[in-house]
Scaffold this active site. Structure first.
Site, PDB file in Angstrom:
ATOM      1  N   GLY A 100     -19.200   0.097  32.971  1.00 46.53           N
ATOM      2  CA  GLY A 100     -18.580   0.093  31.655  1.00 46.53           C
ATOM      3  C   GLY A 100     -19.570  -0.055  30.512  1.00 46.53           C
ATOM      4  O   GLY A 100     -20.771   0.101  30.686  1.00 46.53           O
ATOM      5  N   GLN A 131     -31.765   2.948  43.034  1.00 50.17           N
ATOM      6  CA  GLN A 131     -30.346   2.940  43.403  1.00 50.17           C
ATOM      7  C   GLN A 131     -29.974   4.279  44.031  1.00 50.17           C
ATOM      8  O   GLN A 131     -29.246   4.324  45.033  1.00 50.17           O
ATOM      9  CB  GLN A 131     -29.505   2.673  42.150  1.00 50.17           C
ATOM     10  CG  GLN A 131     -28.015   2.797  42.353  1.00 50.17           C
ATOM     11  CD  GLN A 131     -27.247   2.243  41.180  1.00 50.17           C
ATOM     12  OE1 GLN A 131     -27.034   1.052  41.068  1.00 50.17           O
ATOM     13  NE2 GLN A 131     -26.822   3.110  40.280  1.00 50.17           N
ATOM     14  N   GLN A 169     -23.899  -7.840  42.605  1.00 48.92           N
ATOM     15  CA  GLN A 169     -25.237  -7.265  42.425  1.00 48.92           C
ATOM     16  C   GLN A 169     -26.059  -8.012  41.382  1.00 48.92           C
ATOM     17  O   GLN A 169     -27.172  -7.611  41.071  1.00 48.92           O
ATOM     18  CB  GLN A 169     -25.148  -5.774  42.101  1.00 48.92           C
ATOM     19  CG  GLN A 169     -24.606  -5.438  40.729  1.00 48.92           C
ATOM     20  CD  GLN A 169     -24.326  -3.949  40.605  1.00 48.92           C
ATOM     21  OE1 GLN A 169     -23.457  -3.397  41.290  1.00 48.92           O
ATOM     22  NE2 GLN A 169     -25.075  -3.279  39.754  1.00 48.92           N
ATOM     23  N   GLN A 181     -30.455   9.288  37.373  1.00 45.70           N
ATOM     24  CA  GLN A 181     -31.852   9.122  37.779  1.00 45.70           C
ATOM     25  C   GLN A 181     -32.469   7.896  37.115  1.00 45.70           C
ATOM     26  O   GLN A 181     -33.447   7.340  37.596  1.00 45.70           O
ATOM     27  CB  GLN A 181     -32.635  10.393  37.424  1.00 45.70           C
ATOM     28  CG  GLN A 181     -34.114  10.345  37.726  1.00 45.70           C
ATOM     29  CD  GLN A 181     -34.416  10.079  39.196  1.00 45.70           C
ATOM     30  OE1 GLN A 181     -33.646  10.475  40.075  1.00 45.70           O
ATOM     31  NE2 GLN A 181     -35.522   9.404  39.468  1.00 45.70           N
ATOM     32  N   LYS A 182     -31.865   7.440  36.005  1.00 48.22           N
ATOM     33  CA  LYS A 182     -32.301   6.213  35.329  1.00 48.22           C
ATOM     34  C   LYS A 182     -32.514   5.067  36.343  1.00 48.22           C
ATOM     35  O   LYS A 182     -33.453   4.300  36.243  1.00 48.22           O
ATOM     36  CB  LYS A 182     -31.236   5.831  34.298  1.00 48.22           C
ATOM     37  CG  LYS A 182     -31.184   4.403  33.855  1.00 48.22           C
ATOM     38  CD  LYS A 182     -32.223   4.127  32.808  1.00 48.22           C
ATOM     39  CE  LYS A 182     -32.062   2.791  32.122  1.00 48.22           C
ATOM     40  NZ  LYS A 182     -31.532   1.694  32.880  1.00 48.22           N
ATOM     41  N   GLY A 226     -25.187   8.446  28.252  1.00 47.83           N
ATOM     42  CA  GLY A 226     -25.712   8.626  29.609  1.00 47.83           C
ATOM     43  C   GLY A 226     -24.578   8.684  30.623  1.00 47.83           C
ATOM     44  O   GLY A 226     -24.517   9.588  31.468  1.00 47.83           O
ATOM     45  N   HIS A 227     -23.651   7.721  30.530  1.00 49.21           N
ATOM     46  CA  HIS A 227     -22.492   7.730  31.436  1.00 49.21           C
ATOM     47  C   HIS A 227     -21.691   9.031  31.257  1.00 49.21           C
ATOM     48  O   HIS A 227     -21.256   9.647  32.228  1.00 49.21           O
ATOM     49  CB  HIS A 227     -21.548   6.556  31.128  1.00 49.21           C
ATOM     50  CG  HIS A 227     -22.130   5.196  31.363  1.00 49.21           C
ATOM     51  ND1 HIS A 227     -22.392   4.321  30.340  1.00 49.21           N
ATOM     52  CD2 HIS A 227     -22.484   4.549  32.514  1.00 49.21           C
ATOM     53  CE1 HIS A 227     -22.866   3.188  30.844  1.00 49.21           C
ATOM     54  NE2 HIS A 227     -22.949   3.297  32.157  1.00 49.21           N
ATOM     55  N   SER A 271     -26.548   0.169  28.781  1.00 51.33           N
ATOM     56  CA  SER A 271     -25.638  -0.809  28.178  1.00 51.33           C
ATOM     57  C   SER A 271     -26.429  -2.025  27.710  1.00 51.33           C
ATOM     58  O   SER A 271     -26.083  -2.664  26.718  1.00 51.33           O
ATOM     59  CB  SER A 271     -24.592  -1.237  29.207  1.00 51.33           C
ATOM     60  OG  SER A 271     -23.982  -0.095  29.787  1.00 51.33           O
ATOM     61  N   ARG A 272     -27.507  -2.356  28.415  1.00 47.79           N
ATOM     62  CA  ARG A 272     -28.297  -3.545  28.081  1.00 47.79           C
ATOM     63  C   ARG A 272     -29.090  -3.367  26.783  1.00 47.79           C
ATOM     64  O   ARG A 272     -29.572  -4.355  26.223  1.00 47.79           O
ATOM     65  CB  ARG A 272     -29.238  -3.915  29.231  1.00 47.79           C
ATOM     66  CG  ARG A 272     -28.503  -4.469  30.447  1.00 47.79           C
ATOM     67  CD  ARG A 272     -29.452  -5.056  31.481  1.00 47.79           C
ATOM     68  NE  ARG A 272     -28.754  -5.834  32.489  1.00 47.79           N
ATOM     69  CZ  ARG A 272     -28.429  -5.394  33.700  1.00 47.79           C
ATOM     70  NH1 ARG A 272     -28.742  -4.170  34.072  1.00 47.79           N
ATOM     71  NH2 ARG A 272     -27.788  -6.183  34.551  1.00 47.79           N
TER      72      ARG A 272
HETATM   73  P1  AMP Z   1     -24.147   1.388  34.992  1.00 46.88           P
HETATM   74  O1  AMP Z   1     -22.891   1.318  34.209  1.00 46.88           O
HETATM   75  O2  AMP Z   1     -25.354   0.911  34.249  1.00 46.88           O
HETATM   76  O3  AMP Z   1     -24.010   0.810  36.372  1.00 46.88           O
HETATM   77  O4  AMP Z   1     -24.424   2.935  35.221  1.00 46.88           O
HETATM   78  C1  AMP Z   1     -23.475   3.769  35.833  1.00 46.88           C
HETATM   79  C2  AMP Z   1     -24.125   5.071  36.199  1.00 46.88           C
HETATM   80  O5  AMP Z   1     -24.640   5.676  35.013  1.00 46.88           O
HETATM   81  C3  AMP Z   1     -25.334   4.890  37.133  1.00 46.88           C
HETATM   82  O6  AMP Z   1     -25.349   5.951  38.082  1.00 46.88           O
HETATM   83  C4  AMP Z   1     -26.496   4.971  36.197  1.00 46.88           C
HETATM   84  O7  AMP Z   1     -27.694   5.400  36.808  1.00 46.88           O
HETATM   85  C5  AMP Z   1     -26.008   5.981  35.196  1.00 46.88           C
HETATM   86  N1  AMP Z   1     -26.735   5.861  33.944  1.00 46.88           N
HETATM   87  C6  AMP Z   1     -26.983   4.725  33.237  1.00 46.88           C
HETATM   88  N2  AMP Z   1     -27.747   4.979  32.162  1.00 46.88           N
HETATM   89  C7  AMP Z   1     -28.000   6.311  32.194  1.00 46.88           C
HETATM   90  C8  AMP Z   1     -28.752   7.201  31.353  1.00 46.88           C
HETATM   91  N3  AMP Z   1     -29.400   6.774  30.287  1.00 46.88           N
HETATM   92  N4  AMP Z   1     -28.780   8.509  31.682  1.00 46.88           N
HETATM   93  C9  AMP Z   1     -28.133   8.962  32.794  1.00 46.88           C
HETATM   94  N5  AMP Z   1     -27.411   8.180  33.611  1.00 46.88           N
HETATM   95  C10 AMP Z   1     -27.347   6.879  33.324  1.00 46.88           C
END
Ligand code: AMP
Length: 297
Positions: free
Chosen positions: A28, A157, A58, A152-153, A33-34, A190-191
């Site tokens: 969330g 993972q 996690q 890929q960020k 990116g999401h 998000s951070r």
């Molecule tokens: P998170 O909400 O941070 O767990 O991210 C959910 C998904 O979005 C994960 O597969 C992340 O690798 C991807 N993600 C997060 N930040 C980016 C970004 N800047 N560009 C592309 N994918 C992202």
């Protein structure tokens, strides 16, 4: 909010309509990116399911679980506009009810194979990938997607999930999407919302460090130790940044490289780093695969 059994019913309806089901797991506080993962899923699948779940399993005991940014109404708005078919937002109590006791961990028989979850994030965040793999396995079993989309960020993972999918025979395809970046190259996260204006400006240093290593490699520097040193120097020059690790590793095993990176189409390496900017821990990477850089956009 829908329950697991409602999700299963809705998933059954999607199956009856036919076509592939794409799945984007998230924690969330959504950003571009999401949404790029959602977009990719929409181009490849008939229906797209997104989960939003800040997975306690996690996070380490001293990490930012409670502070992790949340904005469910805003997220649901964005997903509705993006044309997502189904959003699942399970609670921690539903995912890990009292008595829960089954976990996905990485362990090589005889200990003779380097574990993909051991170095990098795994070494700095003990238990992190146990939490990630377990929740992703649970989400896969609940949603039963044909394709699942990851960024890929979070390079390690991706490797860990691909390993789990192979090892545990999950009947789905993992699609890896490029890292989306701000104008100064900072990877969206998000951070990033934790950063003060001064820290936000300093945070561009991760991208600058990775770019310095890429330029040096492109100009003929193939020694991984020197490339790591170069990244260290760029981070050290930024007063608000404190390096946690810098790595130039094999892109599949994630073992640190100690001999020169091959040139040309055989070249492969994952350049990655974790840096505290103020109290905020940021990660980023550039992937060199088959001589081609994947740095995001
Ligand atoms: P998170 O909400 O941070 O767990 O991210 C959910 C998904 O979005 C994960 O597969 C992340 O690798 C991807 N993600 C997060 N930040 C980016 C970004 N800047 N560009 C592309 N994918 C992202």
């Amino acid at each position: 909010m829908i329950t697991l059994s409602e999700l299963r019913t809705a998933r059954g309806e999607l199956a009856r309509k036919g076509g592939l089901v794409g799945f984007v797991p998230t924690m969330g506080y959504l950003h571009t990116g999401h949404l790029s993962l959602v977009e990719q899923a929409r181009t490849e699948c008939a229906a797209v399911v997104v989960s939003i779940f800040v997975n306690p399993a996690q996070f380490g005991p001293h990490e930012d679980l409670d502070a992790y940014p949340r904005n469910l109404p805003g997220d649901l708005d964005m997903l509705a506009q993006a044309g997502v078919d189904l959003v699942w937002t399970p609670t921690a109590a539903a995912m890990y009810p009292p008595g829960y006791q089954t976990w996905v961990t990485y362990d090589a028989p005889g200990g003779d194979v380097p574990l993909v979850t051991a170095p990098l994030e795994g070494s700095m965040r003990p238990g992190h990938f146990r939490g990630v793999a377990t929740v992703v396995a649970k989400l896969f079993n609940a949603v039963q997607p044909d394709k699942a989309y990851f960024g890929q960020k979070d390079a390690q993972q991706v490797v860990a999930i691909q390993q789990m999918v192979r090892d545990l025979n999950f009947p789905l395809e993992i699609v890896v999407c490029p890292t989306r970046r701000e104008r100064d190259g900072l990877a969206m996260s998000s951070r990033n919302s934790y950063l003060s204006p001064a820290e936000r400006q300093a945070a561009g240093v991760l991208y600058r460090a990775l770019s310095a290593a890429r330029s040096a490699f492109d100009q003929g520097e193939t020694n991984p130790a020197r490339l790591r040193e170069m990244m260290r120097e760029v981070i050290a020059a930024e007063p608000l940044a404190r390096l946690q690790y810098v790595s130039c590793a094999h892109p599949d095993t994630l073992v640190e490289l100690d001999s020169p990176i091959a040139a040309g189409p055989a070249a492969g390496a994952l350049f990655s780093l974790a840096v505290f900017v103020g109290k905020t821990r940021l990660i980023d990477n550039f992937l060199l695969r088959a001589g081609v850089w994947m740095t995001g956009q």
